[in-house]
Design an enzyme around this catalytic site. Structure first.
Site, PDB file in Angstrom:
ATOM      1  N   GLY A 105       0.822  -1.214   0.000  1.00 18.42           N
ATOM      2  CA  GLY A 105       0.000   0.000   0.000  1.00 18.42           C
ATOM      3  C   GLY A 105       0.857   1.265   0.000  1.00 18.42           C
ATOM      4  O   GLY A 105       2.090   1.188   0.143  1.00 18.42           O
ATOM      5  N   CYS A 125      -3.152  11.072  10.432  1.00 18.31           N
ATOM      6  CA  CYS A 125      -2.143  11.974   9.857  1.00 18.31           C
ATOM      7  C   CYS A 125      -2.432  13.442  10.204  1.00 18.31           C
ATOM      8  O   CYS A 125      -1.552  14.182  10.652  1.00 18.31           O
ATOM      9  CB  CYS A 125      -2.049  11.797   8.356  1.00 18.31           C
ATOM     10  SG  CYS A 125      -3.620  11.580   7.553  1.00 18.31           S
ATOM     11  N   GLN A 180      -6.615  18.554   2.686  1.00 22.40           N
ATOM     12  CA  GLN A 180      -5.911  17.289   2.724  1.00 22.40           C
ATOM     13  C   GLN A 180      -5.561  16.738   1.358  1.00 22.40           C
ATOM     14  O   GLN A 180      -6.368  16.747   0.426  1.00 22.40           O
ATOM     15  CB  GLN A 180      -6.709  16.274   3.552  1.00 22.40           C
ATOM     16  CG  GLN A 180      -6.877  16.740   4.980  1.00 22.40           C
ATOM     17  CD  GLN A 180      -7.484  15.749   5.936  1.00 22.40           C
ATOM     18  OE1 GLN A 180      -8.131  16.119   6.894  1.00 22.40           O
ATOM     19  NE2 GLN A 180      -7.266  14.459   5.735  1.00 22.40           N
ATOM     20  N   HIS A 220      -0.696  17.368   3.747  1.00 24.84           N
ATOM     21  CA  HIS A 220      -1.891  18.007   4.301  1.00 24.84           C
ATOM     22  C   HIS A 220      -1.548  19.409   4.817  1.00 24.84           C
ATOM     23  O   HIS A 220      -0.469  19.609   5.395  1.00 24.84           O
ATOM     24  CB  HIS A 220      -2.421  17.201   5.482  1.00 24.84           C
ATOM     25  CG  HIS A 220      -3.041  15.881   5.134  1.00 24.84           C
ATOM     26  ND1 HIS A 220      -3.328  15.472   3.844  1.00 24.84           N
ATOM     27  CD2 HIS A 220      -3.425  14.869   5.946  1.00 24.84           C
ATOM     28  CE1 HIS A 220      -3.866  14.269   3.876  1.00 24.84           C
ATOM     29  NE2 HIS A 220      -3.937  13.860   5.131  1.00 24.84           N
TER      30      HIS A 220
HETATM   31  C1  2RA Z   1      -7.064  10.846   4.998  1.00 21.83           C
HETATM   32  N1  2RA Z   1      -6.429  10.958   7.308  1.00 21.83           N
HETATM   33  O1  2RA Z   1      -6.272  11.732   4.656  1.00 21.83           O
HETATM   34  C2  2RA Z   1      -6.804  10.059   6.273  1.00 21.83           C
HETATM   35  C3  2RA Z   1      -5.753   9.016   6.094  1.00 21.83           C
HETATM   36  N2  2RA Z   1      -6.039   8.064   5.169  1.00 21.83           N
HETATM   37  O2  2RA Z   1      -8.057  10.544   4.342  1.00 21.83           O
END
Ligand code: 2RA
Length: 329
Positions: A10, A126, A153, A234
């Site tokens: 992944g 994250c 994000q 992000h």
């Molecule tokens: C997102 N925080 O960014 C989650 C991680 N997969 O969607």
């Protein structure tokens, strides 16, 4: 050290392998684990060829450490099985994060909570990790009362299928869609699923994980999580209301002194955090630090980090390094 990477094929699993190699993590045996359909396939890493193992085979091998990034269901079923054979599981899914018996760890903040009795350790989300790297030192000094966060994000957080859709849109090609609408000229106020309270799971992760990591249920946080067509990391616009008075110079001094945080704050020369700077790096970048003049003790700032690295893989590897350094594994 015998190390398993569960979810090795992944996006986060691949970055975990990169980070382990970059940090010269001492591995005597590496076990790569992926879904049943990948078992038996071979992956070449540096000068070695590895054969993908099944979860059952990996448990049987009794690794010292297992880094998981394979989804919550796999973690719920298999993390206890690894723990039962003495493996230290560091799990990047949300499965164990809010469970009262398991710790939610950002090494620079609360690794000191870890003991030899911890066999399943949760990696925060994250967007939580990068936020808390900034909130924690400021909370210690000025007592945070309330936080309002808007996130921007990276599409990598959705997964490979979404990244492929973004790439295909850029070339005007058709591809299996991750989203039922275009991504490349859009901002999607929809990260993860919607809950009954009209917030998304992503937004409530920020609220709930912040309280747990700060160990303070009185810190109120509300979030809006937005997906944007960016791949490097992000970004977060953060408004903080403190209980106590503060001054900007001290805020900057505190953040400058926080390990793993880099101040990028000189708008006069276009210096502020951006995903193009953060991509591929492990630090959390903070800038646009300015007083919120609508509040008595209000502060605005902007935080950017590579969500696949410090937001996931690097934080997990740092936890593993801490366990080794403190002889907890
Ligand atoms: C997102 N925080 O960014 C989650 C991680 N997969 O969607």
């Amino acid at each position: 050290m015998k190390v398993a990477v569960v979810g090795a094929t992944g996006m986060v699993g691949q970055v975990m392998l990169d980070v382990l190699s970059e940090r010269n993590f001492k591995i005597d045996e590496l076990i790569l684990v992926a879904s049943e359909r990948s078992v038996g396939k071979q992956i070449k890493l540096q000068d070695k060829t590895h054969t993908i193992k099944s979860l059952a085979e990996a448990v049987e091998a009794k690794p010292d450490i297992a880094l998981f990034s394979a989804g919550g269901n796999t973690s719920l079923e298999w993390a206890p099985k690894f723990a039962a054979v003495g493996t230290k599981v560091i799990d990047n899914s949300s499965a164990w994060r809010m469970h009262k018996d398991y710790k939610l760890i950002i090494p620079e903040i609360n690794a000191g909570e870890l003991t030899s009795k911890d066999f399943i350790i949760a990696n925060p989300n994250c967007s939580t990790i990068q936020l808390l790297m900034v909130l924690k030192p400021l909370h210690d000094k000025f007592n945070i009362k309330r936080v309002v966060v808007s996130t921007y994000q990276s599409i990598t957080g959705t997964g490979l299928k979404a990244v492929k859709q973004l790439e295909a849109e850029a070339k005007n090609q058709s591809v299996e869609m991750a989203y039922p609408y275009q991504i490349h000229k859009n901002a999607l106020p929809h990260c993860d699923v919607f809950l009954e309270n009209d917030y998304t799971k992503e937004e409530m992760k920020l609220t709930n994980e912040t309280k747990k990591i700060l160990g303070d249920q009185n810190v109120n946080l509300v979030a809006t999580a937005v997906r944007i067509p960016v791949v490097g990391g992000h970004s977060e616009s953060v408004n903080i209301e403190f209980e106590d008075a503060f001054d900007i110079a001290t805020v900057k001094q505190i953040l400058n002194q926080m390990p793993g945080v880099t101040l990028q704050d000189n708008p006069d020369v276009n210096t502020y955090p951006m995903p193009i700077y953060a991509e591929g790096k492990d630090d959390v970048f903070v800038g646009r630090i300015r007083r919120d003049f609508t509040l008595e003790n209000g502060l605005n700032l902007w935080i950017v980090a590579d969500n696949l690295r410090k937001g996931a893989a690097t934080n997990a590897v740092q936890i593993a390094e801490y366990l080794i350094e403190h002889k907890l594994v």
